[in-house]
Motif scaffolding. Structure first.
Motif, PDB file in Angstrom:
ATOM      1  N   TRP A 127      35.552 -47.112 -37.763  1.00 51.20           N
ATOM      2  CA  TRP A 127      36.896 -47.835 -37.815  1.00 51.20           C
ATOM      3  C   TRP A 127      37.922 -47.070 -37.654  1.00 51.20           C
ATOM      4  CZ3 TRP A 127      36.447 -51.609 -42.629  1.00 51.20           C
ATOM      5  CH2 TRP A 127      35.388 -52.670 -42.129  1.00 51.20           C
ATOM      6  N   THR A 128      39.051 -47.555 -37.292  1.00 51.17           N
ATOM      7  CA  THR A 128      40.484 -46.516 -37.113  1.00 51.17           C
ATOM      8  C   THR A 128      40.898 -46.500 -38.760  1.00 51.17           C
ATOM      9  OG1 THR A 128      41.912 -48.554 -37.300  1.00 51.17           O
ATOM     10  CG2 THR A 128      40.981 -47.375 -35.072  1.00 51.17           C
ATOM     11  N   GLU A 179      43.717 -47.333 -39.752  1.00 51.34           N
ATOM     12  CA  GLU A 179      44.486 -48.519 -40.189  1.00 51.34           C
ATOM     13  C   GLU A 179      43.577 -49.405 -40.632  1.00 51.34           C
ATOM     14  OE1 GLU A 179      46.896 -46.445 -36.639  1.00 51.34           O
ATOM     15  OE2 GLU A 179      44.865 -46.617 -37.281  1.00 51.34           O
ATOM     16  N   GLU A 226      47.516 -42.667 -37.012  1.00 50.18           N
ATOM     17  CA  GLU A 226      47.817 -43.576 -35.942  1.00 50.18           C
ATOM     18  C   GLU A 226      46.588 -43.389 -34.953  1.00 50.18           C
ATOM     19  OE1 GLU A 226      50.610 -45.546 -32.618  1.00 50.18           O
ATOM     20  OE2 GLU A 226      51.384 -43.945 -33.970  1.00 50.18           O
ATOM     21  N   GLY A 227      45.763 -44.313 -34.862  1.00 47.16           N
ATOM     22  CA  GLY A 227      44.603 -44.417 -33.945  1.00 47.16           C
ATOM     23  C   GLY A 227      43.375 -43.605 -34.299  1.00 47.16           C
ATOM     24  N   ARG A 228      43.341 -42.720 -35.192  1.00 45.60           N
ATOM     25  CA  ARG A 228      42.598 -41.844 -35.746  1.00 45.60           C
ATOM     26  C   ARG A 228      41.509 -42.694 -36.396  1.00 45.60           C
ATOM     27  NH1 ARG A 228      45.126 -36.724 -38.657  1.00 45.60           N
ATOM     28  NH2 ARG A 228      43.342 -35.823 -38.084  1.00 45.60           N
ATOM     29  N   HIS A 229      40.069 -41.560 -36.302  1.00 51.03           N
ATOM     30  CA  HIS A 229      39.279 -42.336 -36.936  1.00 51.03           C
ATOM     31  C   HIS A 229      38.657 -41.266 -38.065  1.00 51.03           C
ATOM     32  CE1 HIS A 229      38.866 -44.633 -33.491  1.00 51.03           C
ATOM     33  NE2 HIS A 229      38.003 -45.478 -34.030  1.00 51.03           N
TER      34      HIS A 229
END
Length: 208
Positions: free
Chosen positions: A95-96, A98, A125-128
């Protein structure tokens, strides 16, 4: 008189000092509780009982006015009353960040967690999770737990992977949470929590 957020009466955890020396403890809203003691003494075991993550071996535990008498009740208590920051920062890897925060804190509260992380200099932002350092993971879980708005927050070595500046920011965030009315319980070897705490539970060595 303020009703306790957490009450322990004659409680023994599965491992450590309280196994043979049951504990009575009242934790009121707004408390800052530091559990300390040497390795192997049962700090994490006690923390898990306080947060209804495990049932006590003996004694009575009440969290948020609810007697934690079974696994089913414990599940409900955790959902309704408790926020967690565990030493192994548990995030869903695919999952991200966020989405992880939304699951931890609730979708309505996730923006607050993101705002806190931005103030701590943690880009998400947008990271896993697999792309994060240990310190970043710890601060993400901390931000999620704080944003949940739980009445009881239990934390196990929440600053173990942080530098001094980041550690101090996290300690201050937990102070703010207590000032807002949460009962915050920290298990840690780090003596930096001493000045933060309003209540100190020191566990002695076990007999083996």
């Amino acid at each position: 008189m303020t009703s306790p957020a957490v009450t322990l009466r004659g409680v023994s955890a599965a491992h450590g000092a309280t196994r043979d020396r049951p504990l009575d403890l009242d934790i009121v809203p707004g408390s800052r509780v530091w559990i300390s003691g040497p390795s192997g003494v049962g700090k994490t075991s006690l923390l898990y009982v306080i947060g209804a993550m495990t049932l006590a071996q003996r004694g009575a535990v009440t969290v948020g006015g609810v007697a934690v008498s079974s696994s089913r009740v414990a599940d409900q208590v955790r959902r309704d009353h408790v926020g967690f920051v565990l030493q192994d920062a548990q995030l869903v890897e695919h999952w991200t960040v966020e989405r992880n925060l939304a699951t931890m804190a609730g979708y309505d509260n996730a923006p607050q967690a993101l705002e806190r992380l931005e103030s701590w200099g943690v880009p998400v932002e947008g990271r896993h999770p697999r792309s994060l350092s240990g310190g970043e993971r710890q601060r993400i879980v901390t931000a999620g737990a704080l944003a949940k708005g739980a009445s009881v927050i239990v934390t196990d070595e929440p600053t173990s992977s942080l530098d001094e500046t980041s550690r101090d920011a996290v300690i201050e965030a937990f102070r703010d949470a207590a000032d807002a009315g949460a009962a915050v319980v920290v298990s840690s070897h780090d003596s930096a929590w001493s000045a933060w705490a309003t209540q100190h539970v020191r566990l002695g060595r076990t007999d083996g």
